[in-house]
Design a protein around this motif. Structure first.
Motif, PDB file in Angstrom:
ATOM      1  N   GLY B 124       0.691  -1.080  -0.180  1.00 13.46           N
ATOM      2  CA  GLY B 124      -0.106   0.062  -0.010  1.00 13.46           C
ATOM      3  C   GLY B 124       0.838   1.387  -0.143  1.00 13.46           C
ATOM      4  N   LEU B 125       0.102   2.182   0.408  1.00  9.87           N
ATOM      5  CA  LEU B 125       0.428   3.616   0.346  1.00  9.87           C
ATOM      6  C   LEU B 125       0.557   4.387   1.637  1.00  9.87           C
ATOM      7  N   VAL B 126       1.544   4.981   1.973  1.00 15.02           N
ATOM      8  CA  VAL B 126       1.476   6.046   3.238  1.00 15.02           C
ATOM      9  C   VAL B 126       1.809   7.354   2.782  1.00 15.02           C
ATOM     10  N   THR B 127       1.204   8.309   3.419  1.00 13.62           N
ATOM     11  CA  THR B 127       1.540   9.789   3.169  1.00 13.62           C
ATOM     12  C   THR B 127       1.699  10.227   4.651  1.00 13.62           C
ATOM     13  N   PRO B 128       2.791  10.154   5.286  1.00 11.18           N
ATOM     14  CA  PRO B 128       2.852  10.315   6.851  1.00 11.18           C
ATOM     15  C   PRO B 128       2.312  11.727   7.483  1.00 11.18           C
ATOM     16  N   GLY B 129       1.403  11.356   8.210  1.00  7.38           N
ATOM     17  CA  GLY B 129       0.735  12.448   9.034  1.00  7.38           C
ATOM     18  C   GLY B 129      -0.571  12.967   8.101  1.00  7.38           C
ATOM     19  N   GLU B 130      -1.006  11.893   6.917  1.00  8.92           N
ATOM     20  CA  GLU B 130      -2.202  12.367   6.153  1.00  8.92           C
ATOM     21  C   GLU B 130      -3.090  11.305   6.139  1.00  8.92           C
ATOM     22  N   SER B 131      -2.571   9.991   5.396  1.00 12.40           N
ATOM     23  CA  SER B 131      -3.149   8.967   4.949  1.00 12.40           C
ATOM     24  C   SER B 131      -2.327   7.874   4.797  1.00 12.40           C
ATOM     25  N   SER B 132      -3.089   6.625   5.115  1.00 16.46           N
ATOM     26  CA  SER B 132      -2.618   5.191   4.842  1.00 16.46           C
ATOM     27  C   SER B 132      -3.570   4.510   4.116  1.00 16.46           C
ATOM     28  N   VAL B 133      -3.150   3.812   3.051  1.00 12.88           N
ATOM     29  CA  VAL B 133      -3.984   3.109   2.390  1.00 12.88           C
ATOM     30  C   VAL B 133      -3.172   1.824   2.263  1.00 12.88           C
ATOM     31  N   GLY B 134      -3.912   0.554   2.979  1.00 10.07           N
ATOM     32  CA  GLY B 134      -3.035  -0.783   2.844  1.00 10.07           C
ATOM     33  C   GLY B 134      -2.846  -1.191   3.987  1.00 10.07           C
ATOM     34  N   PHE B 135      -1.484  -2.045   4.101  1.00  6.47           N
ATOM     35  CA  PHE B 135      -1.432  -2.491   5.359  1.00  6.47           C
ATOM     36  C   PHE B 135       0.197  -2.210   5.818  1.00  6.47           C
ATOM     37  N   MET B 136       0.454  -1.115   5.524  1.00  2.06           N
ATOM     38  CA  MET B 136       1.701  -0.647   6.104  1.00  2.06           C
ATOM     39  C   MET B 136       1.654  -0.068   7.560  1.00  2.06           C
ATOM     40  N   PRO B 137       2.648  -0.186   8.317  1.00  2.00           N
ATOM     41  CA  PRO B 137       2.548   0.326   9.788  1.00  2.00           C
ATOM     42  C   PRO B 137       2.745   1.745   9.908  1.00  2.00           C
ATOM     43  N   ALA B 138       1.897   2.524   9.169  1.00  2.00           N
ATOM     44  CA  ALA B 138       2.000   3.924   9.354  1.00  2.00           C
ATOM     45  C   ALA B 138       1.837   4.719  10.780  1.00  2.00           C
ATOM     46  N   PHE B 139       1.162   3.743  11.656  1.00  2.00           N
ATOM     47  CA  PHE B 139       0.889   4.215  12.870  1.00  2.00           C
ATOM     48  C   PHE B 139       2.079   4.156  13.877  1.00  2.00           C
ATOM     49  N   ASP B 140       3.053   3.612  13.299  1.00  2.00           N
ATOM     50  CA  ASP B 140       4.269   3.544  14.224  1.00  2.00           C
ATOM     51  C   ASP B 140       5.268   4.595  13.956  1.00  2.00           C
ATOM     52  N   PRO B 141       5.412   5.434  15.175  1.00  2.00           N
ATOM     53  CA  PRO B 141       6.292   6.573  14.776  1.00  2.00           C
ATOM     54  C   PRO B 141       7.633   6.374  14.767  1.00  2.00           C
ATOM     55  N   SER B 142       8.183   5.078  14.856  1.00  2.00           N
ATOM     56  CA  SER B 142       9.566   4.746  14.801  1.00  2.00           C
ATOM     57  C   SER B 142       9.812   4.509  13.025  1.00  2.00           C
ATOM     58  N   ILE B 143       8.902   4.299  12.338  1.00  2.00           N
ATOM     59  CA  ILE B 143       8.896   3.895  11.048  1.00  2.00           C
ATOM     60  C   ILE B 143       8.188   4.960  10.039  1.00  2.00           C
ATOM     61  N   PHE B 144       7.237   5.664  10.757  1.00  2.00           N
ATOM     62  CA  PHE B 144       6.825   6.721   9.642  1.00  2.00           C
ATOM     63  C   PHE B 144       6.777   7.907  10.404  1.00  2.00           C
ATOM     64  N   ARG B 145       7.268   9.182   9.628  1.00  2.00           N
ATOM     65  CA  ARG B 145       7.131  10.451  10.211  1.00  2.00           C
ATOM     66  C   ARG B 145       7.088  11.397   9.086  1.00  2.00           C
TER      67      ARG B 145
END
Lengths: 378, 289
Positions: B124-145
């Motif tokens: 999937g796709l992640v735009t940190p701070g905005e949107s996550s579509v799929g199953f990436m661990p966007a919610f993990d602040p050690s991985i996405f910011r």
């Protein structure tokens, strides 16, 4: 999924494409009998390997005695990783011209690509180097079939003169078979024009899309068994992606990319990976059987467990792995890295059950795992 | 594609177990999920949104900007064509093991409709701070910011590790584009690079490739046209030929699709190609303003 030549030719025949008269034999006696029935023949090892002529896996026989001897040679032999269990004994036809014809998937299109070259009987890769001008390609809208008139335009100037309509017809039929069988590749090389003017498929390579196996059960059943090791076969039956290699450092990771990378970094840091074992995707609940298979490899000296959870939850994977570990009590040292989805719980579990702490980076874990192999040796 | 926080997301196959779990994660992250589709469960409310029998009906409720497909492999084609017919301009197909023939059909139909497809077989796709579509661990602040590195990856797991290394160095991501591990995919590496080149929030690009196919070689031809620096890692250097390494697309024969070919192409075009993912952070740090 590779379809053996003889089964692929049966499909060609059903699709209305001519093939030489032939019979499958799994003993020299049967091969000799087939040669008695047919006459001058080619004896062809049924292995999905290119360049069989050069490697001696395809040989001519003038009489049943020769066919018997050649079949005796080939049956049971190994060609690359494949063991020969069957030979195809096939009529040898007087050939006027050999062409190359294929329908394949062109990912960049994406399109079904029809390829025709007037240089048959050699690898298309070789022709691409030596005579690229002889290769004609045509990209088709994936939703439609090859139109006969389009096929005729492709065949014009291929130097087959009076056989042109028949060659065009073969291309149309190949394209239909490619679609109807969910193929990745359908290659006829050579596609021969005989002295009598017939167009005949002398060889055939058919590779099916394994993702479509569920809706093509009879074709999937005809696929040649893959040359897997005992452990690879066991893993396949459990739905695990596993490739056995010849190193000492075992690998369990989630996801194809991360697992390959773990192997890459082992090599980069001076070690040798023992395997590829991926438990990401749908397999993330199968940590236990995965561990059992990895541990069953001979020559294993240490183990790297590299989890970076996305879809695959690290807590679920570590739960399965540590549960199995406490029961199996392997004497191989393990070195973990755990990040991503579920990592807080996973790290706690590792500490509580095995008393182990994950390394901060995969490079650290791998360095320690390689060092552990060295200490064993000393 | 890069999904913005205000864009409306439809979830096809929303009532499945994994879809339920990941829809909740997406919603927690702030992704604007407006509806779901599940042919057999039309009429119910699931994950707090209405469930419809088809995309056409869902689109009447709220036309989605993006549809994400959590449907079984052999149902993907019909589901995607349903979305395209309803005028959905962007599809994210997460499903693994979609027959190539179906994938090609969907991509051809999307092109005709002027729609974009990401996947199949993507995390999937992640735009940190905005949107996550799929199953990436966007919610993990050690991985996405939020940050300025645009990431393109064929692999979800390795993409996750790459993003972790980016954050560890003190950087963040402008967008993560998981393009998928299949040999035939809607958004190829080169197209993803084009999107990141155009994206004003991106100032450097991380390309995560792997053995098999020619997407990295193809993308390398575009690098000279880019104004932004590219750091790359290609997985599969230690993989044997003729073996499929987990991903349907990860297989090479001799010189075709090999590590050497990809590394040479990317390096020759000016990318910094790394030997291990741990070099990602440091390499980017020197390049990101």
């Amino acid at each position: 999924m590779n379809i053996p030549e003889h089964a692929a030719k049966a499909l060609l025949q059903e699709a209305g494409i001519s093939v030489p008269a032939g019979a499958v034999a799994d003993s020299p006696q049967e091969a000799a009998q087939a040669a008695t029935d047919i006459g001058t023949v080619m004896v062809k090892a049924q292995v999905p390997v290119g360049g069989r002529g050069k490697s001696g896996a395809v040989r001519p026989a003038r009489n049943p005695t020769e066919a018997h001897a050649i079949a005796g040679d080939l049956l049971g032999a190994r060609v690359n990783r494949h063991r020969v269990t069957e030979v195809l004994v096939e009529e040898r036809l007087p050939v006027a011209k050999e062409l190359y014809a294929a329908v394949l998937i062109h990912p960049a299109g994406p399109a079904r690509r029809v390829v025709l070259s007037e240089r048959g009987g050699v690898d298309i890769e070789e022709t691409a180097r030596t005579d690229p001008g002889s290769i004609r390609t045509l990209d088709l809208d994936p939703r439609t079939g090859l139109h006969p008139e389009t096929a005729q335009r492709l065949v014009a100037r291929a130097g087959v003169e009076t056989a042109a309509p028949a060659v065009a017809d073969v291309l149309v039929r190949m394209d239909r078979l490619h679609r109807d069988s969910d193929a990745e590749l359908l290659e006829i090389n050579p596609l021969a024009v005989t002295d009598a003017g017939d167009v005949v498929a002398l060889d055939c390579k058919l590779v099916l899309d394994s993702a479509a196996a569920a809706r093509r059960p009879s074709l999937a059943a005809a696929a040649a068994p893959e040359p897997l090791t005992r452990l690879e076969r066991a893993a396949r039956e459990l739905g695990l992606q596993f490739v056995e290699l010849d190193g000492e450092v075992g690998v369990i990771a989630n996801g194809a990319g991360l697992t390959m990378t773990t192997m890459d970094v082992i090599v980069h840091l001076g070690g040798r990976p023992a395997n590829f074992m991926e438990i990401g995707g749908d397999a993330y609940t199968k940590a236990r059987p995965a561990l059992e298979i990895v541990l069953a490899q001979r020559g294993l000296r240490s183990l790297v467990v590299n989890f970076c959870g996305a879809f695959a939850r690290t807590d679920v994977m570590v739960d399965g792995l540590t549960g199995a570990w406490t029961e199996l009590r392997p004497d191989v040292p393990a070195f973990f890295t755990i990040d991503g989805t579920g990592s807080a719980a996973a790290r706690r579990m590792l500490e509580e059950r095995l008393g182990l702490e994950p390394y901060p980076t995969m490079d650290d874990a791998i360095t320690a795992a390689i060092r552990a192999c060295g200490q064993d040796a000393a | 594609m890069i999904v913005r926080g205000d864009e409306r997301v439809l979830v096809q196959g929303i009532t499945g177990r994994q879809a339920t779990y990941w829809t909740a994660r997406m919603q927690e992250y702030g992704t604007r999920v407006v509806a779901g589709v599940s042919p057999r469960k039309a009429g119910i409310t699931h994950c707090g949104v209405p469930v419809f029998g088809s995309v056409r009906e869902a689109a009447e409720h709220a036309p989605p900007d993006v549809s994400v497909l959590f449907v079984p492999p052999l149902s993907v084609k019909a589901a995607a064509l349903d979305a395209l017919a309803a005028g959905v301009p962007r599809l994210v197909i997460l499903t693994e093991h979609v027959p190539v023939r179906d994938t090609m059909h969907v991509i051809a139909a999307a092109r005709e409709a002027g729609a974009e497809v990401v996947g199949p077989n993507t995390a999937g796709l992640v735009t940190p701070g905005e949107s996550s579509v799929g199953f990436m661990p966007a919610f993990d602040p050690s991985i996405f910011r939020p940050g300025r590195v645009g990431v393109v990856s064929r692999s979800g797991s390795l993409g996750t590790l790459a993003c972790l290394n980016i954050v560890r160095t003190g950087l963040g991501q402008s967008a993560f584009i998981g393009i998928g591990g299949d040999p035939v995919i809607g958004t190829r590496t080169r197209r993803a690079l084009e999107l990141l080149e155009q994206d004003r929030r991106t100032s450097a690009v991380l390309l995560i490739g792997e053995i098999g196919g020619d997407m990295e070689e193809d993308a390398a031809q575009y690098l000279p046209e880019m104004s932004k620096p590219v750091v790359a890692f290609v997985a599969g250097r230690a993989s044997p030929p003729d073996r499929r390494m987990g991903h349907a697309g990860a297989i090479f024969q001799e010189d075709r699709g090999s590590y050497a070919s990809k590394r040479q192409a990317l390096q020759g075009a000016g990318a910094v190609v790394l030997d291990t993912p741990s070099g990602i952070g440091p390499a980017l740090k020197s390049l990101v303003r």
